[in-house]
Enzyme design. Sequence first.
Site, PDB file in Angstrom:
ATOM      1  N   GLY A  13      17.450   4.419  10.096  1.00 40.93           N
ATOM      2  CA  GLY A  13      16.590   3.365   9.419  1.00 40.93           C
ATOM      3  C   GLY A  13      16.299   3.303   7.949  1.00 40.93           C
ATOM      4  O   GLY A  13      16.807   3.779   7.322  1.00 40.93           O
ATOM      5  N   PHE A  14      15.871   2.007   7.285  1.00 38.97           N
ATOM      6  CA  PHE A  14      15.657   2.453   6.020  1.00 38.97           C
ATOM      7  C   PHE A  14      14.779   3.916   5.519  1.00 38.97           C
ATOM      8  O   PHE A  14      16.052   3.914   4.988  1.00 38.97           O
ATOM      9  CB  PHE A  14      14.157   1.058   5.467  1.00 38.97           C
ATOM     10  CG  PHE A  14      13.655   1.034   4.630  1.00 38.97           C
ATOM     11  CD1 PHE A  14      14.523   1.337   3.496  1.00 38.97           C
ATOM     12  CD2 PHE A  14      12.659   0.531   4.088  1.00 38.97           C
ATOM     13  CE1 PHE A  14      14.663   0.851   1.689  1.00 38.97           C
ATOM     14  CE2 PHE A  14      12.327   0.662   3.279  1.00 38.97           C
ATOM     15  CZ  PHE A  14      13.225   0.445   1.551  1.00 38.97           C
ATOM     16  N   VAL A  60      12.378   9.135  20.998  1.00 38.51           N
ATOM     17  CA  VAL A  60      11.634  10.511  20.904  1.00 38.51           C
ATOM     18  C   VAL A  60      10.511   9.475  22.117  1.00 38.51           C
ATOM     19  O   VAL A  60       9.661  10.746  22.533  1.00 38.51           O
ATOM     20  CB  VAL A  60      11.259  10.633  19.166  1.00 38.51           C
ATOM     21  CG1 VAL A  60      12.374  11.598  18.847  1.00 38.51           C
ATOM     22  CG2 VAL A  60      10.486   9.569  18.285  1.00 38.51           C
ATOM     23  N   SER A  78       9.565   4.421  14.960  1.00 44.43           N
ATOM     24  CA  SER A  78       9.207   3.150  14.407  1.00 44.43           C
ATOM     25  C   SER A  78       9.246   1.922  14.544  1.00 44.43           C
ATOM     26  O   SER A  78       9.749   1.720  13.001  1.00 44.43           O
ATOM     27  CB  SER A  78       7.265   3.224  14.492  1.00 44.43           C
ATOM     28  OG  SER A  78       6.549   2.401  14.689  1.00 44.43           O
ATOM     29  N   ASN A 102       5.185  14.006  21.881  1.00 45.87           N
ATOM     30  CA  ASN A 102       6.698  14.880  22.543  1.00 45.87           C
ATOM     31  C   ASN A 102       6.592  15.887  20.965  1.00 45.87           C
ATOM     32  O   ASN A 102       6.552  16.774  21.306  1.00 45.87           O
ATOM     33  CB  ASN A 102       7.843  14.207  22.561  1.00 45.87           C
ATOM     34  CG  ASN A 102       7.199  12.982  23.948  1.00 45.87           C
ATOM     35  OD1 ASN A 102       6.717  14.034  24.899  1.00 45.87           O
ATOM     36  ND2 ASN A 102       7.826  12.160  24.105  1.00 45.87           N
ATOM     37  N   ALA A 117       4.353   9.588   9.824  1.00 47.39           N
ATOM     38  CA  ALA A 117       4.757   8.005   9.022  1.00 47.39           C
ATOM     39  C   ALA A 117       3.257   7.050   9.195  1.00 47.39           C
ATOM     40  O   ALA A 117       3.927   6.833  10.376  1.00 47.39           O
ATOM     41  CB  ALA A 117       6.067   7.996   9.011  1.00 47.39           C
ATOM     42  N   TYR A 148       0.931  -1.849  16.756  1.00 47.19           N
ATOM     43  CA  TYR A 148       1.645  -0.958  16.218  1.00 47.19           C
ATOM     44  C   TYR A 148       0.069  -0.533  15.480  1.00 47.19           C
ATOM     45  O   TYR A 148       0.416   0.887  15.097  1.00 47.19           O
ATOM     46  CB  TYR A 148       2.487  -1.990  14.355  1.00 47.19           C
ATOM     47  CG  TYR A 148       2.991  -1.340  13.229  1.00 47.19           C
ATOM     48  CD1 TYR A 148       3.843  -0.305  13.778  1.00 47.19           C
ATOM     49  CD2 TYR A 148       2.296  -1.744  12.603  1.00 47.19           C
ATOM     50  CE1 TYR A 148       4.478   0.330  12.498  1.00 47.19           C
ATOM     51  CE2 TYR A 148       3.022  -0.970  10.826  1.00 47.19           C
ATOM     52  CZ  TYR A 148       3.627  -0.046  11.327  1.00 47.19           C
ATOM     53  OH  TYR A 148       4.314   0.493  10.105  1.00 47.19           O
ATOM     54  N   THR A 178       7.017  -1.085   1.752  1.00 47.76           N
ATOM     55  CA  THR A 178       7.910  -0.882   0.631  1.00 47.76           C
ATOM     56  C   THR A 178       9.348  -1.294   0.477  1.00 47.76           C
ATOM     57  O   THR A 178       9.256  -1.786   1.612  1.00 47.76           O
ATOM     58  CB  THR A 178       7.982   1.000   0.850  1.00 47.76           C
ATOM     59  OG1 THR A 178       6.904   2.105   0.589  1.00 47.76           O
ATOM     60  CG2 THR A 178       9.093   1.291   0.340  1.00 47.76           C
ATOM     61  N   ARG A 189      10.467  -9.433   7.286  1.00 46.92           N
ATOM     62  CA  ARG A 189       9.542  -9.258   6.327  1.00 46.92           C
ATOM     63  C   ARG A 189      10.230 -10.011   5.075  1.00 46.92           C
ATOM     64  O   ARG A 189      11.077 -10.900   4.487  1.00 46.92           O
ATOM     65  CB  ARG A 189       9.714  -7.912   5.806  1.00 46.92           C
ATOM     66  CG  ARG A 189       9.050  -6.493   7.035  1.00 46.92           C
ATOM     67  CD  ARG A 189       9.478  -5.084   5.875  1.00 46.92           C
ATOM     68  NE  ARG A 189       8.354  -4.439   7.073  1.00 46.92           N
ATOM     69  CZ  ARG A 189       7.525  -4.388   6.964  1.00 46.92           C
ATOM     70  NH1 ARG A 189       6.667  -4.662   5.253  1.00 46.92           N
ATOM     71  NH2 ARG A 189       6.465  -3.579   7.320  1.00 46.92           N
TER      72      ARG A 189
HETATM   73  N1  UDP Z   1       5.588 -13.334   4.412  1.00 38.77           N
HETATM   74  C1  UDP Z   1       5.824 -15.128   3.827  1.00 38.77           C
HETATM   75  N2  UDP Z   1       7.400 -15.104   3.912  1.00 38.77           N
HETATM   76  C2  UDP Z   1       8.332 -14.809   4.797  1.00 38.77           C
HETATM   77  C3  UDP Z   1       7.395 -13.110   5.634  1.00 38.77           C
HETATM   78  C4  UDP Z   1       6.369 -13.223   5.363  1.00 38.77           C
HETATM   79  O1  UDP Z   1       4.756 -15.405   3.171  1.00 38.77           O
HETATM   80  O2  UDP Z   1       9.407 -14.837   4.567  1.00 38.77           O
HETATM   81  C5  UDP Z   1       3.811 -13.607   4.000  1.00 38.77           C
HETATM   82  C6  UDP Z   1       3.685 -12.464   5.154  1.00 38.77           C
HETATM   83  O3  UDP Z   1       2.468 -13.935   5.732  1.00 38.77           O
HETATM   84  C7  UDP Z   1       2.763 -11.801   4.418  1.00 38.77           C
HETATM   85  C8  UDP Z   1       3.724 -10.956   3.536  1.00 38.77           C
HETATM   86  O4  UDP Z   1       4.401 -11.900   3.305  1.00 38.77           O
HETATM   87  O5  UDP Z   1       1.754 -11.885   3.917  1.00 38.77           O
HETATM   88  C9  UDP Z   1       4.509  -9.723   3.985  1.00 38.77           C
HETATM   89  O6  UDP Z   1       4.796  -9.871   4.413  1.00 38.77           O
HETATM   90  P1  UDP Z   1       5.706  -8.961   5.173  1.00 38.77           P
HETATM   91  O7  UDP Z   1       5.923  -9.198   6.879  1.00 38.77           O
HETATM   92  O8  UDP Z   1       6.816  -8.362   4.513  1.00 38.77           O
HETATM   93  O9  UDP Z   1       4.985  -7.044   5.737  1.00 38.77           O
HETATM   94  P2  UDP Z   1       3.414  -6.880   6.380  1.00 38.77           P
HETATM   95  O10 UDP Z   1       2.794  -6.646   4.955  1.00 38.77           O
HETATM   96  O11 UDP Z   1       2.471  -8.455   6.415  1.00 38.77           O
HETATM   97  O12 UDP Z   1       3.436  -6.172   6.804  1.00 38.77           O
END
Ligand code: UDP
Length: 326
Positions: A13-14, A60, A78, A102, A117, A148, A178, A189
Amino acid sequence: MARKTILITGAAGFLGSHLCDRFIKEDYKVIAMDNLITGDLRNIEHLFKLENFEFYNHDVSKFVYVPGDLDYILHFASPASPIDYLKIPIQTLKVGSLGTHNLLGLARAKKARMLIASTSEVYGDPNVNPQPEEYWGNVNPVGPRGVYDEAKRFQEAITMAYHTFHGLETRIVRIFNTYGPRMRLNDGRVLPAFIGQALRGEPLTMFGDGSQTRSFCYVDDLIEGIYRLLHSDYAQPMNIGNPDEITIKQFGDEIIKLTGTDQEMISLPLPTDDPKQRRPDITKARAILGWEPKVSRSEGLKITYEYFKSLPEKEIQHKDFTYYNK
Ligand code: UDP
């Protein structure tokens, strides 16, 4: 000194892949594990030729065993984006709970030190800003993010129980938003979403009015913080993140400027339980680890943009959210 051995879960993953790189650089033997649901072997492909690197394709959430000595375990497996946990909620719950159990068992059998994490999501939609580690959070257990958030809260609880009841050496890092190279372009994201949209010449999808805040940490800073925490003797949860807080609207403006796109932002509905504010209080990391972030958002965003731009055109154009090894 004999070479130390470390097991890293979520290694493709990242964050897992950057951790593999760091521990290889420090001359550890790295045992990498991933079931490749959201991970991508391309992130660690360059390590396969090394004699001190091994990879196991394993989930896992099922019994985990690796032969030989183990000094450290880093549990980074995750799904970690809201879109991911909506699509694979049960796996998300299982890897945080059964998977952690585990690995704690394995750590105990091997007398290894285990770092898990955790996440700023344990604070939910926080009523306190910035969030210190003492804040207990404001989490909706049955909302879409509950799978989550609650898995991670359980993960912290069981890790602390192994520490106090079995005397296991444990570390808990609470990771705030991050970013950096190897994020999935289609993980939903905000950063990959905005950059992908800019690269495809589409409007940027801002959720709500964009007044919600986040604080983005560049991946190299985060990895340094985790490395120091692992080697510290601090067993309580520790925030690692960049306190430079920004609204999502401002963030969109920065991406528009960085990419030079002629597109603007459009507003889409705010997802359920989307935290209104998020910013780490890193007083403890500063005092105990002597750590603080070094990379500014403008520097980190430039590097990340170059990474996304260098991906094959087919991937940039592929808009659906991706989960499997393509
Ligand atoms: N967000 C947005 N446009 C997108 C994706 C996310 O405006 O296309 C907003 C989302 O509503 C949140 C923030 O950006 O307020 C960060 O979202 P992300 O999914 O990156 O992570 P989070 O911090 O919410 O887990």
